[in-house]
Design a protein around this motif. Structure first.
Motif, mmCIF file in Angstrom:
data_model
loop_
_atom_site.group_PDB
_atom_site.id
_atom_site.type_symbol
_atom_site.label_atom_id
_atom_site.label_comp_id
_atom_site.label_asym_id
_atom_site.label_seq_id
_atom_site.Cartn_x
_atom_site.Cartn_y
_atom_site.Cartn_z
ATOM 1 N N GLY A 27 -62.339 -13.767 -15.264
ATOM 2 C CA GLY A 27 -63.503 -14.629 -15.226
ATOM 3 C C GLY A 27 -64.034 -14.862 -13.825
ATOM 4 N N LEU A 28 -65.024 -15.756 -13.740
ATOM 5 C CA LEU A 28 -65.654 -16.051 -12.454
ATOM 6 C C LEU A 28 -65.798 -17.567 -12.271
ATOM 7 C CD1 LEU A 28 -66.787 -14.404 -10.042
ATOM 8 C CD2 LEU A 28 -69.062 -14.627 -11.085
ATOM 9 N N GLY A 29 -64.791 -18.296 -12.744
ATOM 10 C CA GLY A 29 -64.838 -19.743 -12.602
ATOM 11 C C GLY A 29 -65.919 -20.391 -13.449
ATOM 12 N N GLN A 30 -66.320 -19.709 -14.526
ATOM 13 C CA GLN A 30 -67.395 -20.237 -15.364
ATOM 14 C C GLN A 30 -66.940 -21.446 -16.172
ATOM 15 O OE1 GLN A 30 -65.971 -17.208 -15.699
ATOM 16 N NE2 GLN A 30 -65.577 -16.707 -17.847
ATOM 17 N N ASN A 31 -67.877 -22.288 -16.517
ATOM 18 C CA ASN A 31 -67.587 -23.445 -17.351
ATOM 19 C C ASN A 31 -67.567 -23.039 -18.818
ATOM 20 O OD1 ASN A 31 -69.629 -24.925 -15.012
ATOM 21 N ND2 ASN A 31 -67.566 -25.692 -15.333
ATOM 22 N N GLY A 32 -66.892 -23.850 -19.643
ATOM 23 C CA GLY A 32 -66.825 -23.529 -21.061
ATOM 24 C C GLY A 32 -66.140 -24.632 -21.845
ATOM 25 N N TYR A 33 -65.884 -24.338 -23.102
ATOM 26 C CA TYR A 33 -65.195 -25.274 -24.003
ATOM 27 C C TYR A 33 -64.795 -24.485 -25.249
ATOM 28 C CZ TYR A 33 -69.831 -25.231 -26.150
ATOM 29 O OH TYR A 33 -71.021 -24.830 -26.707
ATOM 30 N N GLY A 34 -64.000 -25.111 -26.090
ATOM 31 C CA GLY A 34 -63.651 -24.494 -27.367
ATOM 32 C C GLY A 34 -62.482 -23.530 -27.282
ATOM 33 N N ALA A 35 -62.285 -22.794 -28.367
ATOM 34 C CA ALA A 35 -61.146 -21.888 -28.501
ATOM 35 C C ALA A 35 -61.087 -20.883 -27.357
ATOM 36 C CB ALA A 35 -61.228 -21.158 -29.833
ATOM 37 N N GLY A 36 -59.906 -20.781 -26.761
ATOM 38 C CA GLY A 36 -59.685 -19.804 -25.705
ATOM 39 C C GLY A 36 -60.036 -20.274 -24.313
ATOM 40 N N TYR A 37 -60.622 -21.479 -24.195
ATOM 41 C CA TYR A 37 -61.000 -21.975 -22.871
ATOM 42 C C TYR A 37 -60.136 -23.172 -22.487
ATOM 43 C CZ TYR A 37 -63.728 -23.348 -18.836
ATOM 44 O OH TYR A 37 -64.107 -23.650 -17.553
ATOM 45 N N LEU A 38 -59.274 -22.996 -21.501
ATOM 46 C CA LEU A 38 -58.427 -24.049 -20.960
ATOM 47 C C LEU A 38 -57.866 -24.961 -22.043
ATOM 48 C CD1 LEU A 38 -60.485 -24.857 -17.720
ATOM 49 C CD2 LEU A 38 -58.415 -23.507 -17.907
ATOM 50 N N GLY A 39 -58.242 -26.243 -22.084
ATOM 51 C CA GLY A 39 -57.660 -27.178 -23.047
ATOM 52 C C GLY A 39 -58.230 -27.067 -24.443
ATOM 53 N N GLU A 40 -59.171 -26.166 -24.657
ATOM 54 C CA GLU A 40 -59.797 -25.919 -25.959
ATOM 55 C C GLU A 40 -60.410 -27.185 -26.562
ATOM 56 O OE1 GLU A 40 -56.950 -23.776 -28.397
ATOM 57 O OE2 GLU A 40 -57.455 -21.911 -27.347
ATOM 58 N N TYR A 41 -61.093 -27.956 -25.724
ATOM 59 C CA TYR A 41 -61.774 -29.161 -26.190
ATOM 60 C C TYR A 41 -63.015 -28.786 -26.993
ATOM 61 C CZ TYR A 41 -58.877 -32.255 -23.339
ATOM 62 O OH TYR A 41 -57.827 -32.960 -22.810
ATOM 63 N N SER A 42 -63.408 -29.662 -27.890
ATOM 64 C CA SER A 42 -64.566 -29.413 -28.753
ATOM 65 C C SER A 42 -65.868 -29.499 -27.971
ATOM 66 C CB SER A 42 -64.605 -30.434 -29.884
ATOM 67 O OG SER A 42 -64.898 -31.732 -29.368
ATOM 68 N N MET A 43 -66.935 -28.992 -28.573
ATOM 69 C CA MET A 43 -68.261 -29.069 -27.962
ATOM 70 C C MET A 43 -68.662 -30.525 -27.733
ATOM 71 S SD MET A 43 -71.895 -27.540 -29.317
ATOM 72 C CE MET A 43 -72.005 -28.700 -30.692
ATOM 73 N N GLY A 44 -68.378 -31.386 -28.723
ATOM 74 C CA GLY A 44 -68.720 -32.799 -28.583
ATOM 75 C C GLY A 44 -68.009 -33.455 -27.421
ATOM 76 N N ALA A 45 -66.723 -33.147 -27.273
ATOM 77 C CA ALA A 45 -65.950 -33.706 -26.163
ATOM 78 C C ALA A 45 -66.492 -33.197 -24.828
ATOM 79 C CB ALA A 45 -64.479 -33.344 -26.313
ATOM 80 N N ALA A 46 -66.838 -31.910 -24.787
ATOM 81 C CA ALA A 46 -67.383 -31.320 -23.563
ATOM 82 C C ALA A 46 -68.712 -31.964 -23.194
ATOM 83 C CB ALA A 46 -67.562 -29.808 -23.754
ATOM 84 N N PHE A 47 -69.585 -32.150 -24.185
ATOM 85 C CA PHE A 47 -70.897 -32.753 -23.929
ATOM 86 C C PHE A 47 -70.744 -34.189 -23.437
ATOM 87 C CE2 PHE A 47 -75.013 -34.574 -24.636
ATOM 88 C CZ PHE A 47 -75.909 -33.529 -24.482
#
Length: 227
Positions: free
Chosen positions: A111-131
């Protein structure tokens, strides 16, 4: 305005090069604490280095928060944002070129230090939690910025206070979204990483802008200002 445009581009380059660069090039060695400090220190460096020229917003959420607070025009906020996105994109490109010089580096894998959420991304937090995290964290970040730069505040310490706040936000939220609180910071890496980073980019534009504008309105109404 041209000098301010260049200053914002350079300042945002510093932010992304230090912060995202630390995650991509040194993340396995310095961990989340080190990455958090890198983002915070980058703000301190840029604030004192280019702050006298442009105010060192380095972030569309800050610029539009300033607009909502009545401290700058919508036109200037838009121009600042263009400069910030340009600086972030250039920094992401440079980081990618450096990282590609490592024998075992793969953009798809590392990767390139991109932001994200959900399955496969760091703590796999939900979209709602991320928002929610991005909105609240940006609100707090911009509230601090507006507070320490208002009339009567000890502005000689503003850069340090802002940098420490960003470091603190990273300590709380890296595992949630990688921490954006800045559409430009998210845009640069996402356009090179593509895929999930690009498809989720909307959240890292909308939530920080929402948080920043809400902070600006709160400040203008006197809720978080000394006036």
């Amino acid at each position: 305005m041209s000098s301010k445009f260049v200053a914002e581009a350079i300042g945002t380059f510093i932010l992304v090069f230090f912060g995202v660069g630390s995650a991509v090039l040194m993340g396995e060695h310095i961990g989340m604490l080190g990455i958090s400090l890198a983002f915070g220190l980058s703000i301190v460096a840029a604030a004192y280095g280019i702050g006298p020229i442009s105010g060192a917003h380095l972030n569309p959420a800050v610029s539009f928060g300033m607009m909502a607070a009545g401290r700058m025009s919508g036109r200037d906020a838009a121009i600042y944002s263009i400069a910030q996105v340009a600086g972030a994109t250039l920094a992401a490109a440079v980081i990618l070129m450096i990282a590609s010089g490592r024998a075992d580096y793969s953009l798809a894998t590392n990767g390139l230090g991109q932001n994200g959420y959900g399955a496969g991304y760091l703590g796999e937090y939900s979209m709602g939690a991320a928002f929610l995290f991005e909105t609240v964290a940006t609100f707090l970040f911009v509230t601090v910025i507006l507070g320490v730069t208002q009339n009567g505040a000890p502005t000689n310490l503003a850069g340090l206070a802002i940098g420490l706040t960003l470091a603190g936000i990273h300590l709380v939220g890296i595992d949630v979204t990688g921490v954006s609180v800045n559409p430009a910071r998210s845009f640069g890496p996402a356009i090179f990483a593509g895929g999930a980073a690009l498809s989720s980019l909307w959240l890292f534009i909308v939530a920080p802008l929402l948080g920043g504008i809400l902070a600006g309105f709160a400040h203008s109404l006197g809720v978080t200002s000394a006036q």
